[in-house]
Scaffold this motif. Structure first.
Motif, PDB file in Angstrom:
ATOM      1  N   ARG A  84       0.832  -1.201   0.000  1.00 43.78           N
ATOM      2  CA  ARG A  84       0.000   0.000   0.000  1.00 43.78           C
ATOM      3  C   ARG A  84       0.866   1.251   0.000  1.00 43.78           C
ATOM      4  O   ARG A  84       0.442   2.303  -0.475  1.00 43.78           O
ATOM      5  CB  ARG A  84      -0.904  -0.013   1.227  1.00 43.78           C
ATOM      6  N   TYR A  85       2.072   1.132   0.540  1.00 40.49           N
ATOM      7  CA  TYR A  85       3.028   2.230   0.540  1.00 40.49           C
ATOM      8  C   TYR A  85       4.330   1.748  -0.080  1.00 40.49           C
ATOM      9  O   TYR A  85       4.631   0.544  -0.079  1.00 40.49           O
ATOM     10  CB  TYR A  85       3.278   2.754   1.962  1.00 40.49           C
ATOM     11  N   ILE A  86       5.111   2.704  -0.600  1.00 45.66           N
ATOM     12  CA  ILE A  86       6.365   2.399  -1.294  1.00 45.66           C
ATOM     13  C   ILE A  86       7.487   3.197  -0.631  1.00 45.66           C
ATOM     14  O   ILE A  86       7.312   4.374  -0.279  1.00 45.66           O
ATOM     15  CB  ILE A  86       6.303   2.802  -2.783  1.00 45.66           C
ATOM     16  N   ARG A 168       0.559   4.240  -2.494  1.00 44.99           N
ATOM     17  CA  ARG A 168       0.450   3.481  -3.734  1.00 44.99           C
ATOM     18  C   ARG A 168      -0.342   4.221  -4.812  1.00 44.99           C
ATOM     19  O   ARG A 168      -0.127   3.994  -6.006  1.00 44.99           O
ATOM     20  CB  ARG A 168      -0.202   2.118  -3.457  1.00 44.99           C
TER      21      ARG A 168
END
Length: 328
Positions: A84-86, A168
């Motif tokens: 969901r996060y990078i 994301r």
């Protein structure tokens, strides 16, 4: 969906990769994945990554068939990311224990598109904290607020992809990929695009990335032709900024930054191989000629006397060489 994907490119960093991999282990969680991208290393790096893939929780080994450079290697990781996060890390740097969890907690609490974090610059035994050049801390704002003024360092002059975390939705909108094939300055068009096109960001402290400077394998220490990719990178910044809805407001910052980078490279031209130095002068002068004339004059007038004079000489010398009747 996994909570976080961390993209970590590696190329011929067998001396430093163990520190990076060890630090990932000290940041591991069951909902984190670590995308280890081998950019066709020719030293002992692939073996280190194979062992890490078998022992590091969340590790996924991605092997490139051809060396593509940092931008392309990062894109390989982004294409495989499931989180969901990078976040990013380079294979010759390392993280403080728990840094990823703290940064994740910050971006979730702020509920913004991306956060930018401070970092620790490492030169030999020296450690210096480098701050995000943006005033408010942990305050959500329009990313365009991090571009101006042109006269001082701002958030777009702090381009390090690994100094932050990204939702994301930016990846899904095509805002996190890098320009394929750029060997240096790949993060300059990237950070400008983020600040022009994302909807919200915040700067937070959290200096948990340790960034090595001055190591022999770093491209910034190698004076070969790959360094000249900064010209292509900044040409992209100028072109995309010129097409922006606020181009008249932003273009002076873009041009002034481009001029400063050209002056930096020309000012240390002795570190380049002779043929590359000659090409740098030619490409730098051509870049100046492509810039909007009025904006360029304003930028040169606003710079300190030494850099302004250097760039004006470069421009005059090339104009004289191109004049009719000039010696071949």
């Amino acid at each position: 969906m996994l909570k976080l994907s961390v993209v970590v490119p590696f190329y011929n960093v067998q001396t430093y990769a163990p520190d990076a991999l060890r630090s990932l282990g000290l940041n591991a969680r069951e909902d984190f994945e670590f995308l280890l991208v081998d950019d066709r290393s020719t030293d002992g790096t692939p073996e280190l990554l194979e062992r890490a893939a078998a022992t590091l929780p969340g590790a996924v080994l991605l092997r490139r068939e051809r060396n593509g450079g940092l931008a392309t290697a990062r894109n390989t990781g982004l294409d495989a990311a499931r989180g969901r996060y990078i976040a990013f890390l380079d294979g010759d740097d390392w993280l403080a224990p728990g840094h990823l969890a703290r940064t994740l907690a910050a971006i979730e609490a702020l509920n913004c598109d991306f956060v930018r974090t401070d970092h620790v610059q490492v030169t030999g035994r020296e450690r210096v904290v480098q701050r995000v050049p943006y005033g408010p801390d942990a305050v959500v704002a329009d990313p365009r607020a991090g571009i101006l003024p042109a006269s001082r360092a701002t958030a777009v002059d702090y381009p390090y992809a690994w100094a932050g975390m990204y939702h994301r939705r930016l990846l899904d909108r095509g805002l996190l990929h890098f320009t394929d094939g750029l060997r240096t300055a790949e993060d300059r068009p990237w950070i400008w695009r983020l600040h022009r096109e994302a909807e919200s960001f915040a700067a937070v402290g959290l200096p948990g990335v340790f960034y090595r400077r001055g190591i022999s394998t770093s491209l910034t220490q190698i004076g070969d032709e790959r360094q000249l990719d900064f010209i292509r990178a900044f040409d992209q910044v100028i072109a995309e900024t010129a097409a922006d809805r606020e181009s008249e407001l932003l273009i002076h910052k873009a041009v002034r930054t481009y001029c400063a980078i050209i002056a930096h490279h020309i000012g240390s031209i002795e570190r380049f191989e002779p043929a590359v130095a000659k090409k740098l002068r030619s490409m730098g002068a051509d870049a100046l000629a492509r810039m909007p004339r009025g904006v360029l004059e304003r930028a040169l007038d606003s710079m300190d006397a030494e850099r302004s004079a250097l760039l004006r000489r470069l421009r005059r010398r090339t104009a004289a060489a191109a004049a009719p009747g000039a010696a071949a």
